[in-house]
Every structure is written in C-alpha cells, then in structure tokens.
Motif scaffolding. Structure first.
Motif, PDB file in Angstrom:
ATOM      1  N   LYS A  75      -7.377   4.389  -2.955  1.00  0.00           N
ATOM      2  CA  LYS A  75      -6.068   3.999  -2.436  1.00  0.00           C
ATOM      3  C   LYS A  75      -5.084   3.719  -3.569  1.00  0.00           C
ATOM      4  N   VAL A  76      -3.807   3.861  -3.251  1.00  0.00           N
ATOM      5  CA  VAL A  76      -2.774   3.618  -4.251  1.00  0.00           C
ATOM      6  C   VAL A  76      -1.886   2.469  -3.782  1.00  0.00           C
ATOM      7  N   TYR A  77      -1.655   1.487  -4.676  1.00  0.00           N
ATOM      8  CA  TYR A  77      -0.821   0.325  -4.347  1.00  0.00           C
ATOM      9  C   TYR A  77       0.305   0.172  -5.363  1.00  0.00           C
ATOM     10  N   VAL A  99      -3.813   2.723 -13.980  1.00  0.00           N
ATOM     11  CA  VAL A  99      -2.465   2.147 -14.019  1.00  0.00           C
ATOM     12  C   VAL A  99      -1.492   3.289 -14.295  1.00  0.00           C
ATOM     13  N   LEU A 100      -0.771   3.684 -13.253  1.00  0.00           N
ATOM     14  CA  LEU A 100       0.076   4.875 -13.319  1.00  0.00           C
ATOM     15  C   LEU A 100       1.560   4.530 -13.255  1.00  0.00           C
ATOM     16  N   GLU A 101       2.356   5.398 -13.826  1.00  0.00           N
ATOM     17  CA  GLU A 101       3.802   5.318 -13.648  1.00  0.00           C
ATOM     18  C   GLU A 101       4.102   5.393 -12.146  1.00  0.00           C
ATOM     19  N   VAL A 144       4.254  -0.718 -11.548  1.00  0.00           N
ATOM     20  CA  VAL A 144       3.403   0.475 -11.703  1.00  0.00           C
ATOM     21  C   VAL A 144       2.779   0.845 -10.355  1.00  0.00           C
ATOM     22  N   ALA A 145       2.124   1.984 -10.329  1.00  0.00           N
ATOM     23  CA  ALA A 145       1.282   2.338  -9.178  1.00  0.00           C
ATOM     24  C   ALA A 145      -0.160   2.147  -9.617  1.00  0.00           C
ATOM     25  N   LEU A 146      -0.922   1.414  -8.847  1.00  0.00           N
ATOM     26  CA  LEU A 146      -2.318   1.163  -9.202  1.00  0.00           C
ATOM     27  C   LEU A 146      -3.205   1.985  -8.270  1.00  0.00           C
ATOM     28  N   LYS A 147      -3.926   2.914  -8.876  1.00  0.00           N
ATOM     29  CA  LYS A 147      -4.816   3.746  -8.068  1.00  0.00           C
ATOM     30  C   LYS A 147      -6.219   3.170  -8.149  1.00  0.00           C
ATOM     31  N   VAL A 148      -6.790   2.873  -7.001  1.00  0.00           N
ATOM     32  CA  VAL A 148      -8.114   2.257  -6.931  1.00  0.00           C
ATOM     33  C   VAL A 148      -9.103   3.313  -6.444  1.00  0.00           C
ATOM     34  N   VAL A 187       5.819  14.441 -16.845  1.00  0.00           N
ATOM     35  CA  VAL A 187       4.387  14.300 -16.560  1.00  0.00           C
ATOM     36  C   VAL A 187       4.155  12.823 -16.241  1.00  0.00           C
ATOM     37  N   LEU A 188       3.591  12.539 -15.081  1.00  0.00           N
ATOM     38  CA  LEU A 188       3.352  11.150 -14.676  1.00  0.00           C
ATOM     39  C   LEU A 188       2.473  10.459 -15.719  1.00  0.00           C
ATOM     40  N   ARG A 189       2.942   9.319 -16.222  1.00  0.00           N
ATOM     41  CA  ARG A 189       2.182   8.610 -17.255  1.00  0.00           C
ATOM     42  C   ARG A 189       0.966   7.902 -16.659  1.00  0.00           C
ATOM     43  N   GLY A 207       8.279   9.331  -4.148  1.00  0.00           N
ATOM     44  CA  GLY A 207       7.095   9.948  -3.539  1.00  0.00           C
ATOM     45  C   GLY A 207       7.030  11.455  -3.663  1.00  0.00           C
ATOM     46  N   GLU A 208       6.387  12.075  -2.708  1.00  0.00           N
ATOM     47  CA  GLU A 208       6.060  13.497  -2.825  1.00  0.00           C
ATOM     48  C   GLU A 208       7.261  14.425  -2.636  1.00  0.00           C
ATOM     49  N   LEU A 209       7.394  15.334  -3.569  1.00  0.00           N
ATOM     50  CA  LEU A 209       8.454  16.350  -3.492  1.00  0.00           C
ATOM     51  C   LEU A 209       8.287  17.191  -2.221  1.00  0.00           C
ATOM     52  N   PHE A 215       0.859  -1.186   0.000  1.00  0.00           N
ATOM     53  CA  PHE A 215       0.000   0.000   0.000  1.00  0.00           C
ATOM     54  C   PHE A 215       0.897   1.237   0.000  1.00  0.00           C
ATOM     55  N   ILE A 216       0.649   2.180  -0.913  1.00  0.00           N
ATOM     56  CA  ILE A 216       1.502   3.384  -0.982  1.00  0.00           C
ATOM     57  C   ILE A 216       0.873   4.559  -0.255  1.00  0.00           C
ATOM     58  N   GLY A 217      -0.411   4.771  -0.471  1.00  0.00           N
ATOM     59  CA  GLY A 217      -1.023   5.945   0.148  1.00  0.00           C
ATOM     60  C   GLY A 217      -2.499   6.019  -0.165  1.00  0.00           C
ATOM     61  N   GLU A 218      -3.138   7.019   0.423  1.00  0.00           N
ATOM     62  CA  GLU A 218      -4.579   7.145   0.264  1.00  0.00           C
ATOM     63  C   GLU A 218      -4.952   8.580  -0.064  1.00  0.00           C
ATOM     64  N   GLY A 219      -5.837   8.744  -1.037  1.00  0.00           N
ATOM     65  CA  GLY A 219      -6.359  10.067  -1.366  1.00  0.00           C
ATOM     66  C   GLY A 219      -7.843  10.108  -1.045  1.00  0.00           C
ATOM     67  N   LYS A 220      -8.507  11.164  -1.503  1.00  0.00           N
ATOM     68  CA  LYS A 220      -9.910  11.318  -1.149  1.00  0.00           C
ATOM     69  C   LYS A 220     -10.795  10.246  -1.792  1.00  0.00           C
TER      70      LYS A 220
HETATM   71  P1  AMP Z   1      -3.666  10.497  -4.261  1.00  0.00           P
HETATM   72  O1  AMP Z   1      -4.861   9.643  -4.267  1.00  0.00           O
HETATM   73  O2  AMP Z   1      -3.232  10.920  -5.638  1.00  0.00           O
HETATM   74  O3  AMP Z   1      -3.797  11.658  -3.314  1.00  0.00           O
HETATM   75  O4  AMP Z   1      -2.462   9.612  -3.732  1.00  0.00           O
HETATM   76  C1  AMP Z   1      -2.424   9.081  -2.420  1.00  0.00           C
HETATM   77  C2  AMP Z   1      -0.970   8.858  -2.030  1.00  0.00           C
HETATM   78  O5  AMP Z   1      -0.311   7.973  -2.932  1.00  0.00           O
HETATM   79  C3  AMP Z   1      -0.133  10.127  -1.989  1.00  0.00           C
HETATM   80  O6  AMP Z   1       0.687  10.073  -0.847  1.00  0.00           O
HETATM   81  C4  AMP Z   1       0.722  10.060  -3.220  1.00  0.00           C
HETATM   82  O7  AMP Z   1       1.976  10.633  -2.975  1.00  0.00           O
HETATM   83  C5  AMP Z   1       0.853   8.563  -3.472  1.00  0.00           C
HETATM   84  N1  AMP Z   1       0.892   8.313  -4.921  1.00  0.00           N
HETATM   85  C6  AMP Z   1      -0.115   8.578  -5.792  1.00  0.00           C
HETATM   86  N2  AMP Z   1       0.247   8.223  -7.049  1.00  0.00           N
HETATM   87  C7  AMP Z   1       1.502   7.719  -6.969  1.00  0.00           C
HETATM   88  C8  AMP Z   1       2.432   7.192  -7.936  1.00  0.00           C
HETATM   89  N3  AMP Z   1       2.115   7.130  -9.221  1.00  0.00           N
HETATM   90  N4  AMP Z   1       3.638   6.769  -7.503  1.00  0.00           N
HETATM   91  C9  AMP Z   1       3.949   6.851  -6.185  1.00  0.00           C
HETATM   92  N5  AMP Z   1       3.129   7.350  -5.229  1.00  0.00           N
HETATM   93  C10 AMP Z   1       1.914   7.782  -5.613  1.00  0.00           C
END
Ligand code: AMP
Length: 274
Positions: free
Chosen positions: A24-26, A87-89, A37-41, A71-73, A94-96, A16-21
């Motif tokens: 979730k991102v894995y 399906v994201l690059e 890749v990063a998979l955003k669900v 630009v993130l693919r 992580g975050e700058l 699990f990488i992180g969560e947005g509104k």
């Molecule tokens: P978001 O839903 O875009 O707010 O992303 C939730 C978390 O996942 C944030 O901490 C992002 O930094 C991280 N994240 C989102 N997309 C990616 C990605 N492509 N690669 C690495 N981390 C990501």
C-alpha cells in the motif's frame, strides 16, 4: 532528508493513496524536516509468495541512483520484520493515465511536453546504463505542478491487476520483443512512439480485438491515423519516425528533443496545465 538509518518512527503517516500488488502507498511527513513523501509499504510475505526479493533489491538500487526531474525519486528505504518501506517522492496529481481517460486525448502542447519529458528522462537513464524502463501510461505520475515522473521499478509489470486494467500490456511491445529477438534501449524509442500516439488519439495504435491481432499489427507496423481528433502533420511525422520496425532506424532520443513538433509545442518547464 538525509540519514543513515530510517525507521517508521521518523514519519507521520497520512492518508491512504493507493494499493498495488505488493502493498500500500500512504502520504507521509518526515517529522524533522516536515518534508512530504509517499511511503510505499511492501509486505515481505507477498514478495516471498512471488519470489520477488532479489528483483526488488536490484530495482531499488537502480532507482536510488537516479536523480532526474522526470524520474520519481526514491529517497530511502528501510524494513521491519514483516514489511519493506520505500520513501518516495510524492506525485500529488497521481496517474497520468487517469487524466488521459478523463480528457479522452491530450492537446498537442500537452502531448509534446510529456514526450519531451520522457525523452529527456530516458536519455538520462540510458546514460546511466539503465534501460528497459517500463514506460506505460499507468506507470507515469504527475507532481503537484503537472510535471511527468516515471514511477515504475520495472517490476510493476508483474502486477496482474494493472495488466487487467490496461486490457493487456502487449500494446507497448516493440516488434523485436514480440518476436522474442534480442533487444536494446531502442525498445524505449518505440514505446515513446506508441505513447505519443496514445496521448494524441486516446488509445494505442495497434489495439485489436485479441492479442494475436495486436501482435500481427505490431509486426506489420499497421499504423493508421484516424481523421478525428485532428492531429498535425508534424506530430504524425515524429510518430512514424519512432514506430519503425528496424530498431537501428528509429529516431534517437536526442533527435526527438530536436524534432520540430517538440521544439514548437513542448513547454520547457515540463508542466502543462491546459
Ligand atoms: P503501486 O503500488 O505503485 O501500484 O501504487 C499504488 C497506487 O498508489 C497507484 O494508484 C499509484 O498511482 C499510487 N502511487 C504510487 N506511488 C505514488 C507516489 N510516489 N505518489 C503518488 N501516488 C503514488
């Protein structure tokens, strides 16, 4: 990684990488190619709650058509009954914004490298008639080599959580947006000035106790350069040529790339690890 129809079966899901509104991102691996890749669900229920379907669709189409090193693919997307998968690059570092918080401010080399990457990416987007990219530091990611990637879909601003952690996103608004006047791609050039300042000093230039004061300072272009950290005159020259109230007088993206401070400091590889 090319295929017409994707499904969850095509991926091994990792950490699990992180969560947005919206979901979730894995970390994930495409089974056939082994590509990471990063998979955003995204949960459809949440999209419905915020009436966000049409917006997301448009943003996905825009992002899918962009192919630039900064630009993130967005490689692909698919859905099932309850979820949409992007399906994201994968941006491994992580975050700058996190680095900026840890280091307090960046070196001129690092700041110039990021500003140059951003200007190049925005020039590319503008060429494709994609404007109003949301380029706040929370939406900028770094790949494994430290290269900057614009990662937002525009809709990320809808996230209240993010707004909160940023203590209000109004710091990045150009005067014409504060005044709710018509605006064009020159708002991006203003934002680049704000980011350049923030990279070098650690905070945005018009920060104030409350929103009203920030608005007031933006409209006055109440720009002050603290004595510490020490920042070169060339860097200040670039900032002052971007933070100009009249949007038609702001330095163009091409001129940013040619500015002496960028030419002298930016790493042409786009990755800066100092
Ligand atoms: P978001 O839903 O875009 O707010 O992303 C939730 C978390 O996942 C944030 O901490 C992002 O930094 C991280 N994240 C989102 N997309 C990616 C990605 N492509 N690669 C690495 N981390 C990501």
């Amino acid at each position: 990684m090319k295929k017409d129809e994707w499904s969850l079966e095509d991926f091994e899901i990792g950490k699990f990488i992180g969560e947005g509104k919206f979901g979730k991102v894995y970390l994930a691996r495409e089974k056939q190619s082994g590509y990471v890749v990063a998979l955003k669900v995204i949960f459809k229920e949440k999209l419905e709650k915020y009436r966000f379907h049409a917006h997301l669709r448009r943003e996905i189409e825009i992002q899918h058509g962009l192919n630039h090193p900064n630009v993130l693919r967005l490689f692909a997307w698919f859905h099932d009954d309850s979820r949409i998968f992007l399906v994201l690059e994968y941006a491994a570092r992580g975050e700058l914004y996190k680095f900026l918080k840890d280091l307090h401010h960046f070196s001129e080399k690092r700041a110039a490298t990021y500003v140059s990457s951003l200007a190049g990416a925005l020039a590319y987007c503008h060429q494709k008639h994609v404007i109003h990219r949301d380029i706040k530091p929370e939406n900028l990611l770094l790949d494994v080599e430290g290269r900057l990637k614009i990662a937002d879909f525009g809709w990320a601003v809808q996230s209240n959580a993010k707004r909160h952690t940023m203590c209000g996103t109004i710091d990045y608004l150009a005067p014409e947006m504060v005044e709710k006047r018509e605006h064009d791609h020159a708002v991006d050039n203003w934002t680049l000035g704000i980011l350049c300042y923030e990279f070098l000093y650690g905070g945005p230039p018009f920060e104030a106790e409350d929103q009203y004061d920030t608005f007031r300072r933006i409209l006055k272009v109440d720009l002050k350069y603290p004595s510490t950290p020490r920042v070169s005159a060339e860097a200040k020259d670039l900032i002052s040529k971007l933070l100009v109230k009249d949007s038609s007088k702001r330095l163009s993206l091409q001129k940013i790339l040619e500015h002496p401070w960028i030419v002298k400091n930016a790493d042409p590889s786009g990755s800066c690890n100092e």
